[in-house]
Design an enzyme around this catalytic site. Structure first.
Site, PDB file in Angstrom:
ATOM      1  CG  ASP A 101      -2.096  -1.187   0.923  1.00  0.00           C
ATOM      2  OD1 ASP A 101      -2.037  -2.246  -0.100  1.00  0.00           O
ATOM      3  OD2 ASP A 101      -2.869  -0.933   2.182  1.00  0.00           O
ATOM      4  CG  HIS A 157       2.681  -8.549   0.222  1.00  0.00           C
ATOM      5  ND1 HIS A 157       2.273  -9.680   0.468  1.00  0.00           N
ATOM      6  CD2 HIS A 157       2.076  -8.041   0.669  1.00  0.00           C
ATOM      7  CE1 HIS A 157       1.568  -9.979   1.325  1.00  0.00           C
ATOM      8  NE2 HIS A 157       1.690  -8.129   1.261  1.00  0.00           N
ATOM      9  CB  SER A 259       9.129   3.577   5.528  1.00  0.00           C
ATOM     10  OG  SER A 259      10.424   5.160   5.428  1.00  0.00           O
TER      11      SER A 259
END
Length: 308
Positions: A101, A157, A259
């Protein structure tokens, strides 16, 4: 007071660039980061509930897709897993998916080995990787910067099928990586704690690189393939060769808090439609397009939390 009040207060502070930069950078960054690393892992129900409650006041924290509903610590909430299927990965073999994300920052085509952290603030890929040799395949290639806010899902991922071949850990500072700091600190990503993950895709053997960059309060990274926690006091070794297969959507690791991840691909790759600065992406959504005509069937590896 209602959460809306605190969010308005947060927004006003964020709009004051000088104050924002002062509060998030002109402070003892490493000491605060180490303190947060300790505090976030305190396992006490009152501490956990109070910390998450304060966090909710200042952010749009959404835990509706989390696998768990109760958390043992602030760290447990930051590194939360999601319910199965919460982040389906685009199954198209011609698409390199977003590994996490994030909010899209600087992106596009590299100028040789020069890319940008913000308009007018270039940096060199070899400085980011710590190696001119490892940067060479990405000359004139494609890159995307993905910034994770504190409230986002913090696991990342595999963007495609392939093999992780090498990890370089680079110790450094913990500057904030928000847009204000990126407009003020030259080569900020090259100064901060980071790891360069080098991989080869099953499709065409293309090299790609993922570079998770730490920030203030966030200076540790868990990598499943190496079973390591990389952080500012990690004693080494810092060059970590490996040969670990992964399938598209498979979890590679997590930030202890959150981050930035920068994704690099060689010439021939291009940004997918809608990947522009400011766009919010979820893990699994299209990020880059592979060179035309190169496809292969996905690897038969089970992927928890995805439907690919």
């Amino acid at each position: 007071m209602k959460p809306r009040f605190f969010r308005r207060l947060r927004d006003r502070l964020l709009q004051q660039e000088d104050l924002n930069f002062l509060l998030t950078n002109r402070v003892p960054r490493l000491a605060l980061t180490r303190f947060m690393g300790w505090f976030s892992q305190l396992r006490h129900p009152w501490v956990s509930a109070a910390s998450i409650g304060v966090w909710r006041l200042f952010t749009e924290l959404d835990l509706s897709d989390a696998r768990k509903t109760r958390f043992d610590s602030l760290h447990d909430c930051f590194t939360r897993e999601l319910r199965p299927g919460a982040r389906p990965f685009d199954p198209d073999p011609a698409v390199l998916a977003s590994p996490c994300d994030g909010i899209v920052g600087a992106c596009g085509s590299a100028l040789g080995l020069e890319v940008f952290q913000a308009k007018g603030f270039p940096y060199r890929v070899e400085d980011l990787f710590g190696s001119a040799e490892r940067a060479a395949p990405f000359r004139d290639g494609c890159y995307v910067t993905l910034r994770l806010t504190s409230a986002m899902y913090h696991r990342f991922h595999a963007p495609h099928d392939g093999r992780l071949r090498h990890v370089t850990h680079l110790q450094g500072d913990t500057w904030n990586v928000n847009p204000i700091a990126l407009k003020r600190v030259q080569a900020l990503f090259c100064r901060n704690e980071r790891a360069a993950l080098h991989a080869r895709l099953s499709v065409g053997g293309h090299p790609i690189a993922l570079v998770p960059v730490a920030a203030i309060l966030v200076a540790s990274l868990r990598l499943h393939a190496l079973n390591l926690l990389l952080h500012g006091r990690y004693p080494g070794p810092h060059e970590l060769p490996c040969d670990v297969p992964f399938a598209k959507g498979q979890e590679l690791g997590w930030f202890q808090h959150g981050s930035t991840i920068i994704v690099f691909a060689p010439p021939g790759f291009s940004l997918c439609e809608g990947v522009v600065p400011g766009q919010r992406l979820r893990a699994g959504q299209p990020l880059m397009c592979l060179p035309r005509g190169e496809k292969s069937p996905p690897l038969a590896v089970a992927v928890p939390g995805s439907t690919s």
